[in-house]
Design an enzyme around this catalytic site. Structure first.
Site, PDB file in Angstrom:
ATOM      1  N   LYS A  22      89.595 -49.031 -57.218  1.00 11.50           N
ATOM      2  CA  LYS A  22      89.484 -50.326 -57.922  1.00 11.50           C
ATOM      3  C   LYS A  22      89.322 -50.103 -59.423  1.00 11.50           C
ATOM      4  CE  LYS A  22      85.360 -52.492 -58.197  1.00 11.50           C
ATOM      5  NZ  LYS A  22      84.949 -52.915 -59.551  1.00 11.50           N
ATOM      6  N   ASN A  23      88.374 -49.242 -59.791  1.00  9.35           N
ATOM      7  CA  ASN A  23      88.072 -49.097 -61.214  1.00  9.35           C
ATOM      8  C   ASN A  23      89.215 -48.436 -61.990  1.00  9.35           C
ATOM      9  OD1 ASN A  23      85.684 -50.377 -60.854  1.00  9.35           O
ATOM     10  ND2 ASN A  23      84.390 -48.544 -60.984  1.00  9.35           N
ATOM     11  N   CYS A 118      75.660 -59.821 -66.573  1.00  9.77           N
ATOM     12  CA  CYS A 118      76.099 -59.358 -65.268  1.00  9.77           C
ATOM     13  C   CYS A 118      74.851 -59.080 -64.464  1.00  9.77           C
ATOM     14  CB  CYS A 118      76.925 -58.093 -65.445  1.00  9.77           C
ATOM     15  SG  CYS A 118      77.152 -57.185 -63.934  1.00  9.77           S
ATOM     16  N   ARG A 123      74.580 -55.029 -70.016  1.00  5.36           N
ATOM     17  CA  ARG A 123      75.949 -54.527 -70.167  1.00  5.36           C
ATOM     18  C   ARG A 123      76.698 -55.075 -71.381  1.00  5.36           C
ATOM     19  NH1 ARG A 123      78.714 -54.310 -64.303  1.00  5.36           N
ATOM     20  NH2 ARG A 123      79.730 -52.478 -65.117  1.00  5.36           N
ATOM     21  N   ASP A 309      77.359 -46.089 -58.879  1.00  8.78           N
ATOM     22  CA  ASP A 309      78.014 -46.963 -57.906  1.00  8.78           C
ATOM     23  C   ASP A 309      77.798 -46.505 -56.459  1.00  8.78           C
ATOM     24  OD1 ASP A 309      78.877 -48.592 -59.907  1.00  8.78           O
ATOM     25  OD2 ASP A 309      80.988 -48.006 -59.819  1.00  8.78           O
ATOM     26  N   ARG A 401      85.278 -58.106 -53.659  1.00 11.64           N
ATOM     27  CA  ARG A 401      85.691 -57.637 -54.988  1.00 11.64           C
ATOM     28  C   ARG A 401      86.070 -56.166 -54.942  1.00 11.64           C
ATOM     29  NH1 ARG A 401      81.463 -57.864 -59.136  1.00 11.64           N
ATOM     30  NH2 ARG A 401      83.165 -56.775 -60.140  1.00 11.64           N
TER      31      ARG A 401
HETATM   32  C1  UD1 Z   1      82.282 -48.776 -65.198  1.00 10.74           C
HETATM   33  C2  UD1 Z   1      82.615 -49.184 -63.790  1.00 10.74           C
HETATM   34  C3  UD1 Z   1      81.340 -49.498 -63.007  1.00 10.74           C
HETATM   35  C4  UD1 Z   1      80.374 -48.341 -63.086  1.00 10.74           C
HETATM   36  C5  UD1 Z   1      80.144 -47.909 -64.537  1.00 10.74           C
HETATM   37  C6  UD1 Z   1      79.290 -46.658 -64.659  1.00 10.74           C
HETATM   38  C7  UD1 Z   1      84.794 -50.241 -64.052  1.00 10.74           C
HETATM   39  C8  UD1 Z   1      85.606 -51.473 -63.985  1.00 10.74           C
HETATM   40  N1  UD1 Z   1      83.482 -50.364 -63.831  1.00 10.74           N
HETATM   41  O1  UD1 Z   1      81.652 -49.897 -65.812  1.00 10.74           O
HETATM   42  O2  UD1 Z   1      81.702 -49.756 -61.643  1.00 10.74           O
HETATM   43  O3  UD1 Z   1      79.141 -48.719 -62.508  1.00 10.74           O
HETATM   44  O4  UD1 Z   1      81.409 -47.650 -65.180  1.00 10.74           O
HETATM   45  O5  UD1 Z   1      79.868 -45.615 -63.951  1.00 10.74           O
HETATM   46  O6  UD1 Z   1      85.314 -49.157 -64.271  1.00 10.74           O
HETATM   47  N2  UD1 Z   1      77.134 -49.900 -72.541  1.00 10.74           N
HETATM   48  C9  UD1 Z   1      76.702 -50.328 -73.777  1.00 10.74           C
HETATM   49  N3  UD1 Z   1      77.644 -50.788 -74.655  1.00 10.74           N
HETATM   50  C10 UD1 Z   1      78.970 -50.831 -74.369  1.00 10.74           C
HETATM   51  C11 UD1 Z   1      79.399 -50.378 -73.100  1.00 10.74           C
HETATM   52  C12 UD1 Z   1      78.451 -49.919 -72.212  1.00 10.74           C
HETATM   53  O7  UD1 Z   1      75.505 -50.315 -74.072  1.00 10.74           O
HETATM   54  O8  UD1 Z   1      79.765 -51.268 -75.200  1.00 10.74           O
HETATM   55  C13 UD1 Z   1      76.134 -49.379 -71.564  1.00 10.74           C
HETATM   56  C14 UD1 Z   1      76.102 -50.158 -70.272  1.00 10.74           C
HETATM   57  O9  UD1 Z   1      75.261 -51.281 -70.375  1.00 10.74           O
HETATM   58  C15 UD1 Z   1      75.580 -49.117 -69.316  1.00 10.74           C
HETATM   59  C16 UD1 Z   1      76.190 -47.818 -69.837  1.00 10.74           C
HETATM   60  O10 UD1 Z   1      76.567 -48.083 -71.181  1.00 10.74           O
HETATM   61  O11 UD1 Z   1      74.187 -49.047 -69.375  1.00 10.74           O
HETATM   62  C17 UD1 Z   1      77.403 -47.318 -69.094  1.00 10.74           C
HETATM   63  O12 UD1 Z   1      78.323 -48.369 -68.938  1.00 10.74           O
HETATM   64  P1  UD1 Z   1      79.896 -48.135 -68.854  1.00 10.74           P
HETATM   65  O13 UD1 Z   1      80.151 -46.696 -68.571  1.00 10.74           O
HETATM   66  O14 UD1 Z   1      80.516 -48.731 -70.052  1.00 10.74           O
HETATM   67  O15 UD1 Z   1      80.259 -48.985 -67.584  1.00 10.74           O
HETATM   68  P2  UD1 Z   1      81.489 -49.958 -67.407  1.00 10.74           P
HETATM   69  O16 UD1 Z   1      82.697 -49.417 -68.059  1.00 10.74           O
HETATM   70  O17 UD1 Z   1      81.069 -51.353 -67.711  1.00 10.74           O
END
Ligand code: UD1
Length: 423
Positions: A22-23, A118, A123, A309, A401
């Protein structure tokens, strides 16, 4: 709303096919926006999140056809006629922010709604925005939207130094950099297999990328990208989830298409808990060595560490382990919402901030429970498989989802599980 009825039963035996990730698919789909030639994805999972991304891309003017029952997505963005990603679609799924980088790189401008909060934590998307700003984009946050403009000559290559690894921000920056002028270096890049998969697809489209899978990715921008056909990598989270089914219930299950390299840190913990995992030609074969698993401590980390996850599902396993397990969640600040639901089933869990202490009990007891997010929902199903009596998991839309055909896949290995249609 539909619910899932699970009746605890004995060992599970047989094969479970694992779908495409999915991701990975959610980041590969927006890559179509980078090119006016067709991009076709095979091995796509059939999930509601994919439908949401389809609707989002179509709203921007892309053509997306779902073929072969949804396993093939044929996309074309030759006519990108709308550069406004609306709140009504974006709010449904955080990954919608992944259209921002590609649109900005190809069209020079984009307006994308902020995804909002979320259930599993705040996030923010600040790192996505900082990466694009470093490439020269002018960003303005107005009315809940990011209004983004590239400089006159288009985005410029830059050194992007993330303070910590973010999967989504790395993906947005990587896609944007493929069409930027000059060289981009992404430092502290996320190393997840889904990023490697994205880089491979972009390379097939003509991008020049090196270093994916390490924490420094270098991209040499090109003038345009072409079309490609790409197979979506196996879903390591679906894989890990189904590996836990025989771990919890006993028996021997092979997860078809599974590879150790996708789940090494997870398998280390399964091994310590007393499970045997073997890579065969067909996939990963999992069997429980003794009657009861042993407690293990788990800390979630970015890849190649233990994935956040899989934390909820691992907790479901450890609820009946011998001894006390400590689970530390280091990626998201509010990701123990499954704990009170598991407690309703007789689990002994104490949550203190980002740590959960799980004291194993002999057996869980079936109960009505509520899914609070995607991975929590499947952890309750896993718990129900081994519990005494019936468990009804409500709010199944979370499950839809991210997991295709859960009932079919688990029934095929002997689980007693059915979907109950709601009003
Ligand atoms: C992706 C995955 C999700 C998984 C996560 C961590 C997808 C669609 N989703 O989510 O299933 O749980 O990776 O493996 O691929 N953060 C910030 N600022 C930002 C972006 C992130 O502070 O601009 C923080 C987030 O709140 C979190 C951490 O960084 O605490 C990691 O998040 P991130 O790796 O970005 O996760 P996603 O890409 O949202």
């Amino acid at each position: 709303m539909d619910s899932i009825l699970v009746t605890g039963n004995g060992p599970l035996n047989g094969d479970i096919p694992i779908a495409g990730a999915k991701n990975a698919c959610l980041t590969l789909m927006p890559a179509t926006l980078l090119s006016d030639e067709p991009l076709t994805l095979t091995n796509a999972p059939r999930l509601s999140d994919i439908k949401t991304m389809t609707a989002l891309l179509q709203s921007l003017g892309a053509e997306v056809s779902s073929l072969q029952g949804g396993q093939v997505l044929a996309m074309s963005s030759h006519d990108l006629n709308n550069l406004h990603a609306d709140y009504d679609i974006v709010r449904k799924m955080r990954a919608s922010i992944l259209v921002l980088g590609p649109m900005l790189a190809r069209a020079g401008q984009a307006v994308v709604s902020l995804p909002g909060g979320c259930a599993i934590g705040a996030r923010p998307v600040d790192l996505h925005l900082k990466a694009l700003e470093a490439m020269g984009a002018d960003l303005e946050l107005r009315d809940g939207y990011v209004h983004a403009k590239a400089p006159a000559g288009g985005l410029r290559g830059a050194v992007i130094d993330f303070p910590f690894a973010s999967v989504g921000a790395t993906e947005n920056a990587l896609m944007a950099a493929t069409l930027a002028k000059g060289t981009t270096v992404i430092r502290n890049a996320a190393r997840e297999p889904e990023i490697v998969d994205l880089a491979e697809c972009l390379r097939a489209m003509g991008a020049q990328i090196e270093g994916e899978g390490s924490s420094e990715i270098t991209i040499q921008g090109v003038d345009r990208l072409g079309g490609a056909t790409h197979r979506v990598v196996t879903d390591r989270i679906e894989l890990g989830t189904y590996m836990l089914a025989p771990a919890i219930c006993g028996g021997e299950v092979t997860c078809l298409g599974g590879k150790l390299s996708l789940v090494e840190a997870f398998v280390e913990k399964l091994d310590a808990a007393g499970l045997s995992v073997e890579e065969t030609e067909k996939g990963l074969k999992v069997a429980r060595r003794g009657d009861r698993v042993k407690a293990v401590d788990v800390v979630t980390e970015p890849f190649p560490g233990f994935p956040t996850d899989l934390q909820a599902q691992m907790m479901a396993l450890l609820c009946t382990a011998e001894g006390v397990s400590n689970l530390e969640e280091k990626i998201f600040e509010n990701r123990f919402m499954h704990a009170p639901e598991l407690t309703r089933m007789g689990a002994k869990i104490e949550v203190h901030g980002g740590t959960a202490r799980v004291t194993g009990v002999d057996r869980l007891k079936g109960a009505p429970v509520m899914a609070t997010d995607l991975r929590a929902s499947v952890s309750l199903i896993l718990a129900g498989l081994a519990a005494e009596g019936e468990t009804v998991v409500s709010r199944v839309y979370h499950l839809d989802r991210g997991y295709e055909h859960v009932v079919r896949k688990l029934s095929a290995v002997g689980a007693k599980i059915e979907r109950i249609k709601g009003e």
